[in-house]
Design an enzyme around this catalytic site. Structure first.
Site, short mmCIF file in Angstrom:
data_model
loop_
_atom_site.label_atom_id
_atom_site.label_comp_id
_atom_site.label_asym_id
_atom_site.label_seq_id
_atom_site.Cartn_x
_atom_site.Cartn_y
_atom_site.Cartn_z
CE1 TYR A 137 -3.94 2.23 0.60
CE2 TYR A 137 -2.34 3.46 1.92
CZ TYR A 137 -3.56 3.40 1.26
OH TYR A 137 -4.40 4.49 1.27
CG PHE A 164 -7.31 17.19 -26.20
CD1 PHE A 164 -7.47 17.39 -27.56
CD2 PHE A 164 -7.72 15.97 -25.67
CE1 PHE A 164 -8.04 16.41 -28.37
CE2 PHE A 164 -8.29 15.00 -26.46
CZ PHE A 164 -8.45 15.21 -27.82
CG ASP A 165 -11.41 16.19 -25.10
OD1 ASP A 165 -10.39 15.93 -24.44
OD2 ASP A 165 -12.01 15.34 -25.78
CG ASP A 177 -1.20 17.85 -21.94
OD1 ASP A 177 -0.68 16.71 -21.84
OD2 ASP A 177 -2.39 18.00 -22.24
CB ALA A 185 -0.14 13.31 -23.33
CE LYS A 203 -3.64 10.65 -24.24
NZ LYS A 203 -4.48 10.77 -23.01
CG HIS A 263 -16.91 15.49 -27.82
ND1 HIS A 263 -16.80 16.58 -26.97
CD2 HIS A 263 -15.76 14.79 -27.68
CE1 HIS A 263 -15.63 16.54 -26.36
NE2 HIS A 263 -14.98 15.45 -26.76
#
Length: 846
Positions: A458, A510-511, A601, A603, A644, A836
């Protein structure tokens, strides 16, 4: 390209670059009649000049992305042939190919030249007076310094150096050439040159030459056969008919048109033809002229290239078979299996000497370019994202999973059931799933093995510490917090960093990033660079932020409201376009000056780094890992979805330098995700993430990923569908608005194309248009439309082969032929945020 070079056939894994190229050289020397002792001395000179990279195993990638050859081998051979004489062997090499950058590359080259000068007692004065022009402190361009050796009996070669006129920028290349000629006393030479599109090389003869030459190479793009006769400025040089005949023969346009009168209109619109003028005196015009035809871009394979070279040799009084045995000495592969072994064929004229034909022969140490199939070939070997092409995947498949092969009727019923929202399809209803590259990749054997050793304690597991060490070494951040994925990392960071009423600036949100910003009560403002508005241009860094708008915003009335600047690398919302290191540096400096943190970001950090090494001159000699490390250290922190470029199914992290902010994030992490040493992840996930973050910067992995994207892009273009250019690595963005102009934005042409892709071929994709970014009023009338109507084809990592992507291309081709039958959609139910994902739609008919 095949990932295995040619050499003499198969290459053992422990074979070195030096062993391969010296073996090729020794066999070439034998074919030309050079004495064995001389040949061995020249072989030692070659390995000594290459330095440490000569001992580099060939199962490793090339030491750098050398411009010298298409597969980055830092050695090229050439044979110069004249009537009634044995061929003269030349070796072109890049002594600094293993250096860290162009500056060091050039310095290594200078050291090699000066060592040769001391050994054979010649002067480097002419080179010394040009050093500041061609080797500035921060050189640009595709090369620094090459050395050419013309091998002669007696063991003392003739020496020539090649320099880069674009060292101070391509725009200054002409000025650099003119200035260099003036310094050498050739004050009228530049004005004697023909009009040119560029100046790729400046060459100097050094040492024992009867009449040392200064040689200027010029580029002629889209050259017409009818125009070649006007390039030669040499007095008593070759006539127009001779040059036209050579160009037609080497370029393969003899009889290539139904009407022979049309032949002069044929244009060489692939890799450009080069001309070279040489000057041996400081008054008068040039005393030599050479025309270089890049036969490898205008022949299907090397068998065809050899047939053309034979024809050229025969027409100029030389034995047509003079190249057959030398080519066999360099490679053991069949000539029909590749193209590029014969790189250039050149016709040279010098005053008072017979015409000379030179064939430039590639070593192919690292790759064999596949035969051309009629598609357009880029002008320069590294002007595409793909780099060295690899027509096969660099991995073996150990585990397979069946994919759904459904009927059109089944897919039509599925679309009806899910209200035409592709997110709601069951995975087993999809044949090729290009909805996302997030968490959809295939893990490697090494990742699976690491996961088997996962420590599920843990708190304080060894899996966490391995993950922490890997991420710290990569990013340099002092505080690393694991999270179960990128949007969780965003939520934790933004909750502690943002305040209601604030502004977040980004190259493009991004979204989920935009949603997390807005849920924090802030406004998300996109300020992409102006170049991003041109979907068709080949500009390489359209993911950049607009630096002028960034300054204006931070210095304007809203500057105090800006809480953070997000730089997404690559720019997913902006079409997967990369961000240059120069743009990152300037953004970081602007942010520091205004006291605003810059957060990455990250990714797709590795893919961004790969594209930087391909297109940013200052980083051409760097590895993707080196570029990535520098990018992380420019920022104040990062959030990352490791689904990613971590190549894992779940995982992410936050990296920060600010201890106070990191402590706040850790408290929220513990309350909502899990303890700070697991962050909502299993130990095996942490171990697999650590391994993936190491694998993802491997050049071979990134080169193949880039080439797969390039392969699909070729299929899309062939289908008659435009895409956002240039293609990136993680996705292609189809221009649905241009393909379906009869569908207005508020009927969602991108979504219409995505639905038709599924209906026709079982292919799932994602709309990035007005369904994603637009707004309508209660009656369905448009309030805001997206700037572009795109469909993203996201490419999962190591999942689909080229044959799968060929299916995508064929499906698009069918749709393009029946584009008028594609109808739009309207929303019948939607969510107020990220609509979307959950919207329900109906077709618009009639």
């Amino acid at each position: 390209m095949s990932p295995l070079g040619s050499g003499t056939g198969s290459i053992p894994e422990d074979r070195t670059l030096g062993a391969l190229v010296t073996g090729q050289l020794l066999r070439l020397c034998e074919e030309s009649g050079l004495d064995g002792t001389d040949a061995r001395n020249y072989a030692r000179l070659l390995t000594d000049s290459l330095g440490a990279v000569a001992g580099r195993p060939l199962n490793l990638p090339p030491p750098s992305l050398s411009f010298l050859s298409d597969d980055s081998t830092p050695v090229e051979f050439s044979l110069s042939l004249t009537p009634h004489a044995p061929p003269a062997i030349r070796v072109l090499l890049e002594p600094g190919c293993g250096a860290g950058g162009l500056r060091d590359n050039g310095l290594e080259g200078l050291r090699a030249v000066r060592a040769m000068a001391r050994r054979w007692g010649f002067s480097t004065d002419q080179l010394d007076v040009l050093e500041d022009l061609f080797l500035p402190a921060d050189p640009q361009g595709p090369l620094a310094l090459w050395i050419a050796l013309e091998l002669r009996p007696g063991g003392v070669p003739k020496i020539k150096v090649y320099l880069n006129p674009s060292a101070s920028g391509e725009a200054r290349a002409a000025w650099t050439v003119r200035t260099a000629l003036d310094r050498l006393g050739h004050r009228h030479a530049f004005d004697a040159l023909p009009p040119a599109d560029g100046y790729p090389f400046f060459a100097l003869d050094l040492g024992d030459w009867a009449a040392p030459r200064v040689k200027i190479y010029t580029t002629h793009r889209d050259l017409a056969v009818a125009d070649v006769g006007g390039l030669c400025r040499m007095e008593h040089g070759p006539d127009r008919a001779t040059l036209e005949e050579f160009l037609r023969t080497a370029g393969g346009v003899d009889g290539g048109a139904d009407d022979p009168r049309a032949l002069p209109e044929v244009r060489f619109d692939r890799r450009p033809v080069l001309s070279c003028h040489s000057f041996t005196r400081t008054t008068g015009g040039p005393t030599g002229f050479t025309l270089h035809v890049p036969v490898r871009d205008y022949a299907r394979d090397d068998a065809e290239a050899l047939r053309r070279a034979r024809a050229v040799l025969g027409r100029h009084g030389m034995a047509p078979g003079a190249l057959d045995r030398p080519l066999a000495a360099v490679t053991g592969r069949r000539l029909t299996d590749g193209v590029g072994l014969v790189a250039y064929v050149a016709l040279a004229h010098e005053q008072h000497k017979p015409a000379r034909v030179t064939a430039y022969i590639s070593s192919e140490a690292y790759a064999v370019r596949p035969p051309n199939d009629g598609r357009r070939i880029d002008h320069e070997p590294f002007s595409t994202t793909s780099g060295a092409r690899t027509p096969m995947e660099p991995y073996r498949i150990k585990v397979v999973e069946p994919i759904a092969l459904t009927t059109r009727e089944q897919r039509e019923a599925a679309l009806e059931r899910v209200h035409h929202n592709l997110f709601d399809l069951r995975a087993e209803e999809v044949t090729i799933d290009l909805l996302s590259d997030s968490g959809t990749g295939a893990i490697s054997a090494a990742q699976l093995a690491a996961g088997m050793e996962g420590d599920e304690s843990y708190a304080g597991s060894r899996s966490f510490y391995r993950f922490h060490e890997t991420v710290t070494e990569l990013t340099g951040y002092r505080h690393i917090l694991p999270a179960h994925q990128g949007r969780a990392a965003e939520r934790i960071l933004f909750t502690n960093l943002l305040e209601p009423g604030g502004i977040v600036l980004a190259n493009t949100h991004f979204d989920t990033t935009r949603a997390n910003v807005e849920l924090s009560g802030c406004q998300a403002h996109d300020i992409p660079c102006p170049e991003a508005r041109d979907l068709d241009s080949e500009l390489p860094f359209k993911g950049n932020i607009d630096l002028d708008r960034l300054r204006q915003t931070l210095e304007g009335p809203d500057g105090s409201r800006v809480r953070v600047v997000i730089m997404t690398i690559t720019n997913n919302g902006g079409g997967g376009q990369p961000v240059s290191m120069e743009n990152l540096k300037q953004t970081a400096e602007i942010c520091r000056r205004h006291g605003v943190p810059m957060i990455l970001d990250a990714a797709r950090f590795a893919e961004n780094a790969w594209l930087v090494t391909r297109h940013e001159e200052a980083y051409r000699g760097r590895t993707p890992r080196q570029v990535a490390e520098e990018a992380f250290r420019l920022a104040d922190g990062c959030v990352m979805s490791a689904k990613k470029d971590g190549i894992v199914h779940i995982g992410g992290f936050i990296g920060l330098n600010d201890p106070e902010l990191a402590e706040k994030c850790e408290r929220l992490l513990i309350a909502t995700e899990g303890f700070a040493t697991y962050g909502g992840l299993a130990g095996r996930d942490l171990d697999m993430m650590a391994t993936g973050l190491l694998e993802v910067t491997e050049p071979a992995y990134l080169a193949e990923r880039a080439d797969v994207a390039s392969h699909l892009a070729d299929r899309v273009r062939t289908a008659g569908v435009d895409l956002l250019e240039p293609p990136g690595l993680h996705a292609l963005y189809l221009n649905a608005g241009r393909l379906l102009p009869h569908i207005p934005p508020h009927h969602y042409p991108g979504h219409a194309l995505a639905c038709r892709l599924y209906l026709e071929g079982g292919i799932r994709s994602a709309e990035l248009g007005s369904l994603y970014l637009g707004e309508e009023d209660e009656d369905g009338n448009p309030v805001k439309s997206a700037p572009y109507e795109l469909v993203r084809l996201a490419l999962p990592r190591r999942v689909y082969t080229r044959s799968h992507y060929d299916h995508v291309g064929r499906t698009l081709e069918r749709i393009a032929k029946e584009r008028e039958s594609v109808h739009g959609y309207r929303i019948v139910e939607q969510s107020p945020i990220l609509r979307h994902f959950r919207a329900k739609l109906q077709p618009v008919t009639g």
